[in-house]
Scaffold this motif. Structure first.
Motif, PDB file in Angstrom:
ATOM      1  N   ARG A   1     -40.891  19.960  -7.682  1.00 42.49           N
ATOM      2  CA  ARG A   1     -41.070  21.411  -7.742  1.00 42.49           C
ATOM      3  C   ARG A   1     -39.833  22.098  -7.186  1.00 42.49           C
ATOM      4  O   ARG A   1     -39.290  21.707  -6.156  1.00 42.49           O
ATOM      5  CB  ARG A   1     -42.305  21.796  -6.924  1.00 42.49           C
ATOM      6  CG  ARG A   1     -42.678  23.272  -7.006  1.00 42.49           C
ATOM      7  CD  ARG A   1     -43.974  23.531  -6.275  1.00 42.49           C
ATOM      8  NE  ARG A   1     -43.853  23.172  -4.869  1.00 42.49           N
ATOM      9  CZ  ARG A   1     -44.881  22.896  -4.075  1.00 42.49           C
ATOM     10  NH1 ARG A   1     -46.114  22.926  -4.551  1.00 42.49           N
ATOM     11  NH2 ARG A   1     -44.697  22.593  -2.812  1.00 42.49           N
ATOM     12  N   SER A   2     -39.376  23.131  -7.880  1.00 38.90           N
ATOM     13  CA  SER A   2     -38.085  23.736  -7.539  1.00 38.90           C
ATOM     14  C   SER A   2     -38.139  24.550  -6.253  1.00 38.90           C
ATOM     15  O   SER A   2     -37.134  24.664  -5.554  1.00 38.90           O
ATOM     16  CB  SER A   2     -37.605  24.622  -8.692  1.00 38.90           C
ATOM     17  OG  SER A   2     -38.538  25.655  -8.967  1.00 38.90           O
ATOM     18  N   THR A   3     -39.289  25.140  -5.929  1.00 39.86           N
ATOM     19  CA  THR A   3     -39.428  25.955  -4.726  1.00 39.86           C
ATOM     20  C   THR A   3     -40.905  26.074  -4.370  1.00 39.86           C
ATOM     21  O   THR A   3     -41.752  26.184  -5.280  1.00 39.86           O
ATOM     22  CB  THR A   3     -38.836  27.362  -4.918  1.00 39.86           C
ATOM     23  OG1 THR A   3     -39.259  28.212  -3.837  1.00 39.86           O
ATOM     24  CG2 THR A   3     -39.289  27.992  -6.218  1.00 39.86           C
TER      25      THR A   3
ATOM     26  N   TYR B   1     -39.356  21.479 -16.627  1.00 39.63           N
ATOM     27  CA  TYR B   1     -38.005  21.692 -16.108  1.00 39.63           C
ATOM     28  C   TYR B   1     -37.611  23.168 -16.186  1.00 39.63           C
ATOM     29  O   TYR B   1     -37.143  23.749 -15.204  1.00 39.63           O
ATOM     30  CB  TYR B   1     -37.014  20.837 -16.900  1.00 39.63           C
ATOM     31  CG  TYR B   1     -35.571  21.054 -16.490  1.00 39.63           C
ATOM     32  CD1 TYR B   1     -35.020  20.359 -15.422  1.00 39.63           C
ATOM     33  CD2 TYR B   1     -34.773  21.974 -17.168  1.00 39.63           C
ATOM     34  CE1 TYR B   1     -33.707  20.573 -15.035  1.00 39.63           C
ATOM     35  CE2 TYR B   1     -33.464  22.186 -16.789  1.00 39.63           C
ATOM     36  CZ  TYR B   1     -32.931  21.494 -15.719  1.00 39.63           C
ATOM     37  OH  TYR B   1     -31.630  21.721 -15.335  1.00 39.63           O
TER      38      TYR B   1
ATOM     39  N   SER C   1     -36.703  29.024  -9.714  1.00 39.63           N
ATOM     40  CA  SER C   1     -35.539  29.062  -8.810  1.00 39.63           C
ATOM     41  C   SER C   1     -34.792  30.383  -8.931  1.00 39.63           C
ATOM     42  O   SER C   1     -34.359  30.963  -7.927  1.00 39.63           O
ATOM     43  CB  SER C   1     -34.589  27.900  -9.131  1.00 39.63           C
ATOM     44  OG  SER C   1     -35.166  26.662  -8.817  1.00 39.63           O
TER      45      SER C   1
ATOM     46  N   GLY D   1     -39.407  25.424 -13.826  1.00 39.91           N
ATOM     47  CA  GLY D   1     -38.856  25.285 -12.479  1.00 39.91           C
ATOM     48  C   GLY D   1     -37.548  26.031 -12.311  1.00 39.91           C
ATOM     49  O   GLY D   1     -37.301  26.644 -11.263  1.00 39.91           O
ATOM     50  N   VAL D   2     -36.703  26.005 -13.340  1.00 40.23           N
ATOM     51  CA  VAL D   2     -35.449  26.761 -13.271  1.00 40.23           C
ATOM     52  C   VAL D   2     -35.739  28.253 -13.170  1.00 40.23           C
ATOM     53  O   VAL D   2     -35.122  28.979 -12.378  1.00 40.23           O
ATOM     54  CB  VAL D   2     -34.561  26.464 -14.502  1.00 40.23           C
ATOM     55  CG1 VAL D   2     -33.341  27.376 -14.504  1.00 40.23           C
ATOM     56  CG2 VAL D   2     -34.126  25.002 -14.508  1.00 40.23           C
TER      57      VAL D   2
END
Length: 291
Positions: free
Chosen positions: A213-215, A250, A257, A253-254
């Motif tokens: 997980r990005s954040t 993906y 972010s 998640g970007v």
């Protein structure tokens, strides 16, 4: 078990289909989003807008008549289809199929929805007969659907609790446990499983991919609805289910972010919608063709 695939920008770029310079409306995917209830009108809206942001040409949003004004007021881009009941009944499912265009490439079903179990099975069956690719989320993730989606390549997008309800077992807590369990269930039922959490685990029963997980800001409600709409849009554009699932996780998640950099731990799911174009633009490709 094979090693997990490393999901990199290079891989996602390879997976994303180019858009023909000669394409017409409909060539880049037609999506159905079916969800919502008297208490939850936001979930199907988020999924629908994410499907549009994925690059799909048309998105039809089927929701109960009681919330259709709220859904329509969010964006003029939403094509809202009214269902007669507050929950998905067999009658509502039949009504919905009758309202759809001749071709629907992919459907995301379940977000915010109240359902009768036999109705969700009936809807899946009719969409399958029409050649529509299926993604199930939230309320649609019940054991009864497994017989209908088995060996179809359909995508299911559970969090840990929904995973337990759907498959009758825990997903695990460590990376090794989760990758092993997700691959086993995906293989047994012939579906693509995208388990959501601090570690996202995606498997089609053969290949496995993991994406952290990005954040932690992504725990806010609605980010999973954005993911489901995004994955359905990529399915509608012709991507294979496993490829669509890992690309969607993906890119979601970007987008998270990007939103986090702007708003910190105070993002809401609509911030992801606003961030999706910036997240996806680096992967855009146009296929030059002669008329």
């Amino acid at each position: 078990m094979p090693a997990a695939i490393a999901v990199t920008p290079k891989l996602v770029r390879q997976l994303m289909p180019p858009r023909s310079i000669l394409s017409r409306k409909g060539d880049n995917g037609i999506v159905l989003v079916a969800g919502g209830s008297r208490f939850y009108h936001g979930a199907p809206v988020l999924a629908s807008m994410a499907a549009l942001r994925s690059g799909a040409d048309l998105v039809y949003t089927a929701v109960p008549r009681s919330i259709i004004t709220a859904v329509r007021s969010f964006s003029p881009a939403i094509i809202a289809l009214p269902l007669p009941d507050d929950k998905l009944t067999v009658g509502s499912a039949n009504r919905l199929v009758a309202m759809l265009p001749k071709r629907t490439d992919a459907a995301a079903i379940g977000m915010g929805m109240s359902i009768e179990p036999e109705a969700i099975v009936a809807l899946i069956k009719k969409l399958k007969e029409a050649g529509t690719k299926i993604l199930l989320d939230a309320s649609a993730l019940i054991p009864m659907v497994l017989g209908e989606i088995s060996n179809t390549g359909s995508i299911v997008t559970p969090h840990a609790g929904e995973y337990r309800r759907l498959f009758g077992c825990d997903s695990g807590t460590t990376k090794d446990e989760m990758t092993s369990n997700v691959r086993r269930q995906a293989k047994e039922y012939g579906v693509t499983v995208a388990l959501k959490g601090w570690l996202n685990v995606i498997s089609d029963g053969d290949k496995v991919a993991t994406i952290r997980r990005s954040t932690p800001a992504m725990t806010v409600g609605g980010t999973g609805d954005v993911l489901s709409g995004l994955a359905a849009g990529l399915l509608a554009k012709g991507m294979k289910p496993f490829d669509a699932a890992i690309a969607a996780v993906y890119l979601n998640g970007v987008a998270g972010s990007i939103a986090f950099k702007r708003s910190g731990l105070h993002i809401v799911a609509t911030d992801l919608l606003d961030s999706l174009p910036a997240a996806m633009k680096p992967f855009d490709r146009i296929k030059q063709e002669r008329p």
